[in-house]
Write an enzyme that holds these catalytic residues in place. Sequence first.
Site, PDB file in Angstrom:
ATOM      1  N   GLY A   1     -16.490  -7.879  -4.293  1.00  0.00           N
ATOM      2  CA  GLY A   1     -16.194  -7.542  -2.910  1.00  0.00           C
ATOM      3  C   GLY A   1     -16.602  -6.125  -2.564  1.00  0.00           C
TER       4      GLY A   1
ATOM      5  N   GLY B   1     -15.163  -8.761 -10.142  1.00  0.00           N
ATOM      6  CA  GLY B   1     -15.108  -8.901  -8.697  1.00  0.00           C
ATOM      7  C   GLY B   1     -16.420  -8.484  -8.051  1.00  0.00           C
TER       8      GLY B   1
ATOM      9  CB  SER C   1      -0.930   0.000   1.214  1.00  0.00           C
ATOM     10  OG  SER C   1      -1.640   1.220   1.291  1.00  0.00           O
TER      11      SER C   1
ATOM     12  CE1 TYR D   1      -1.348   1.877  -4.053  1.00  0.00           C
ATOM     13  CE2 TYR D   1      -3.723   1.573  -4.062  1.00  0.00           C
ATOM     14  CZ  TYR D   1      -2.527   1.608  -3.380  1.00  0.00           C
ATOM     15  OH  TYR D   1      -2.494   1.361  -2.037  1.00  0.00           O
TER      16      TYR D   1
ATOM     17  CE  LYS E   1     -11.785  -1.175   0.400  1.00  0.00           C
ATOM     18  NZ  LYS E   1     -11.772  -0.400  -0.852  1.00  0.00           N
TER      19      LYS E   1
ATOM     20  CG  LEU F   1     -10.753   0.042  -7.847  1.00  0.00           C
ATOM     21  CD1 LEU F   1     -11.464   0.095  -9.191  1.00  0.00           C
ATOM     22  CD2 LEU F   1     -11.688  -0.520  -6.786  1.00  0.00           C
TER      23      LEU F   1
ATOM     24  CB  THR G   1      -7.607  -1.798   1.993  1.00  0.00           C
ATOM     25  OG1 THR G   1      -7.554  -2.091   0.594  1.00  0.00           O
ATOM     26  CG2 THR G   1      -6.496  -2.527   2.730  1.00  0.00           C
TER      27      THR G   1
END
Length: 247
Positions: free
Chosen positions: A129, A127, A17, A207, A68, A205, A64
């Site tokens: 989630g 996905g 992260s 990165y 979530k 999403l 994260t």
Amino acid sequence: MIEERLFGLIGKNISYSFSKEYFLNKFNKENITQSHYDIFDLPYINNFEHLLRSYPNIRGVNITIPYKKDIIQYVNYLSDEALSISAVNTIKIKENSLIAYNTDAFGFKKSFVKHLHSTHKKALVLGNGGAAQAVIYVLKQLNLPYLIVSRNKKGDLSYKEINEKLLTQYNIIVHCTPIGTYPSSDRCPLIPYQFLTKNHYLYDLVYNPVDSKFLKKGIESGAIVKNGLEMLYIQGELAWDLWNQLL
């Protein structure tokens, strides 16, 4: 002596992260003192209560993958948006109350629409989630029809069902799983990339890496591509604002 305020990111296997680096740089640039941000890698969601007891100076956390949705059982209040999305990525801790928000939707929408063209009509969401729920929430706001692609029965179709005909109609593809995240950068969702064209818009999403394998395959086809880094920064700024309201 003023007690240092602690903020952080909660997730599992999240050493990749950029959140800590982002917030520490923010604190330095904006001369924000008595504040620190850290990474809390929890093997199980039930470790969350122990974390709160261990760090009584925590004032806010980001959430994260994969917590979530699971985190909701621990909060006292849900914002209207978090309730609608059924997923939380930001918690404000005030006077022993945990107030939950979803800033992912705001971050995704503001970042996503910058490259959205009138020719982009329908979306595939890879996905199902917590992150995917925020994306779906935004697609509904934008009146963009969508299908959820999943490995399990919770989606509208499986990855094996994606074909050339479907990709002709659904020319937006939003990737909402951790597949391809560092250090597993050689992986990508299993879709028929040979049918992608310049008319497609791929949003990842992920990165880290900046150009995931998913996005690289889109680039090879001439598609518009966008990673989730700007979304991370936008939702992070909103989270900071929420943490500091009426502290």
